[in-house]
Scaffold this motif. Structure first.
Motif, short mmCIF file in Angstrom:
data_model
loop_
_atom_site.label_atom_id
_atom_site.label_comp_id
_atom_site.label_asym_id
_atom_site.label_seq_id
_atom_site.Cartn_x
_atom_site.Cartn_y
_atom_site.Cartn_z
N TRP A 26 -118.52 55.53 26.56
CA TRP A 26 -119.53 56.53 26.24
C TRP A 26 -119.43 57.27 27.47
CZ3 TRP A 26 -119.06 56.52 21.60
CH2 TRP A 26 -119.26 55.22 20.66
N SER A 27 -119.54 56.87 28.47
CA SER A 27 -119.62 57.60 29.86
C SER A 27 -118.40 58.70 29.93
CB SER A 27 -119.68 57.12 31.35
OG SER A 27 -120.76 56.20 31.20
N VAL A 28 -117.28 58.39 29.67
CA VAL A 28 -116.03 58.99 29.58
C VAL A 28 -115.97 60.22 28.76
CG1 VAL A 28 -113.61 59.04 29.20
CG2 VAL A 28 -114.49 57.31 30.61
N LEU A 29 -116.56 59.76 27.32
CA LEU A 29 -116.52 60.90 26.37
C LEU A 29 -117.77 61.85 26.63
CD1 LEU A 29 -115.85 58.35 23.42
CD2 LEU A 29 -114.22 59.98 24.35
N THR A 30 -118.92 61.22 27.11
CA THR A 30 -119.94 62.04 27.41
C THR A 30 -119.51 63.34 28.34
OG1 THR A 30 -121.42 60.59 26.81
CG2 THR A 30 -122.39 62.44 28.11
N THR A 59 -126.86 56.82 28.34
CA THR A 59 -125.81 57.27 29.39
C THR A 59 -125.69 58.56 29.81
OG1 THR A 59 -124.02 56.21 27.62
CG2 THR A 59 -123.19 57.97 28.83
N LEU A 60 -126.52 59.48 29.16
CA LEU A 60 -127.01 60.84 29.86
C LEU A 60 -127.82 60.35 31.08
CD1 LEU A 60 -127.50 63.05 27.02
CD2 LEU A 60 -125.79 63.45 28.84
N ARG A 61 -128.78 59.49 31.06
CA ARG A 61 -129.76 59.04 31.96
C ARG A 61 -128.85 58.52 33.33
NH1 ARG A 61 -134.85 56.66 28.43
NH2 ARG A 61 -135.67 58.74 28.17
N TYR A 83 -127.72 69.83 29.16
CA TYR A 83 -127.12 68.85 30.12
C TYR A 83 -125.63 69.46 30.51
CZ TYR A 83 -130.08 65.46 28.42
OH TYR A 83 -131.34 64.58 27.82
N GLU A 84 -125.41 69.29 31.78
CA GLU A 84 -124.30 70.07 32.39
C GLU A 84 -123.57 69.04 33.55
OE1 GLU A 84 -123.39 74.45 34.58
OE2 GLU A 84 -125.27 73.83 34.32
N LEU A 85 -122.40 69.13 33.60
CA LEU A 85 -121.74 68.52 34.86
C LEU A 85 -122.03 69.03 36.04
CD1 LEU A 85 -117.97 68.05 33.47
CD2 LEU A 85 -119.92 66.38 33.57
N THR A 86 -122.35 68.18 37.14
CA THR A 86 -122.38 68.73 38.43
C THR A 86 -120.82 68.97 39.11
OG1 THR A 86 -122.42 66.48 39.41
CG2 THR A 86 -124.56 67.34 38.77
N ASP A 87 -121.01 69.34 40.19
CA ASP A 87 -119.62 69.45 41.12
C ASP A 87 -118.82 68.07 41.01
OD1 ASP A 87 -120.10 72.24 41.42
OD2 ASP A 87 -120.86 72.03 43.48
#
Length: 120
Positions: A26-30, A59-61, A83-87
């Protein structure tokens, strides 16, 4: 602690927990669903088919806690959350993308191997 002091092979090392997090499907796909920029929860849920609301929220948390994702709440009515990816999250995505590519390009061979194994 320096990077040389962490070893995921040690049972009590926190890097093992991090590997568990980033190796979780779920982390990989998120993380992959956020590659195109900020997304609302519903968009992520639609892209990551099969994930329950509870699991996606967890997963998001966890990704936010690890500094891989940011959560932004906009003061609107109703509130809008993105939600957004950080660096750091983007650098992890660069590592995960080849894994995803490998899985999709080798799936037919793996399926053949599974069928041959199961036929024994």
């Amino acid at each position: 602690m320096s990077a040389l002091e962490y070893s995921p092979y040690a049972a009590d090392c926190p890097s093992r927990q991090l590997l568990d997090r980033i190796g979780d499907r779920w982390s990989v796909l998120t993380i992959g669903s956020l590659v195109d920029g900020p997304q609302r929860y519903s968009v992520i849920a639609n892209r990551v088919q099969g994930v329950s609301q509870k699991m996606l929220t967890q997963t998001l948390r966890a990704l936010e806690r690890d500094g891989l994702v940011t959560r932004t709440v906009y003061p609107e009515i109703p509130p809008r959350v993105e939600y957004e990816l950080t660096d750091r999250g983007r650098s992890l995505r660069a590592v995960l993308e080849p894994l995803e590519d490998w899985a999709t390009s080798h799936m037919a061979d793996v399926q053949d191997s599974r069928e041959a194994y199961d036929a024994r």
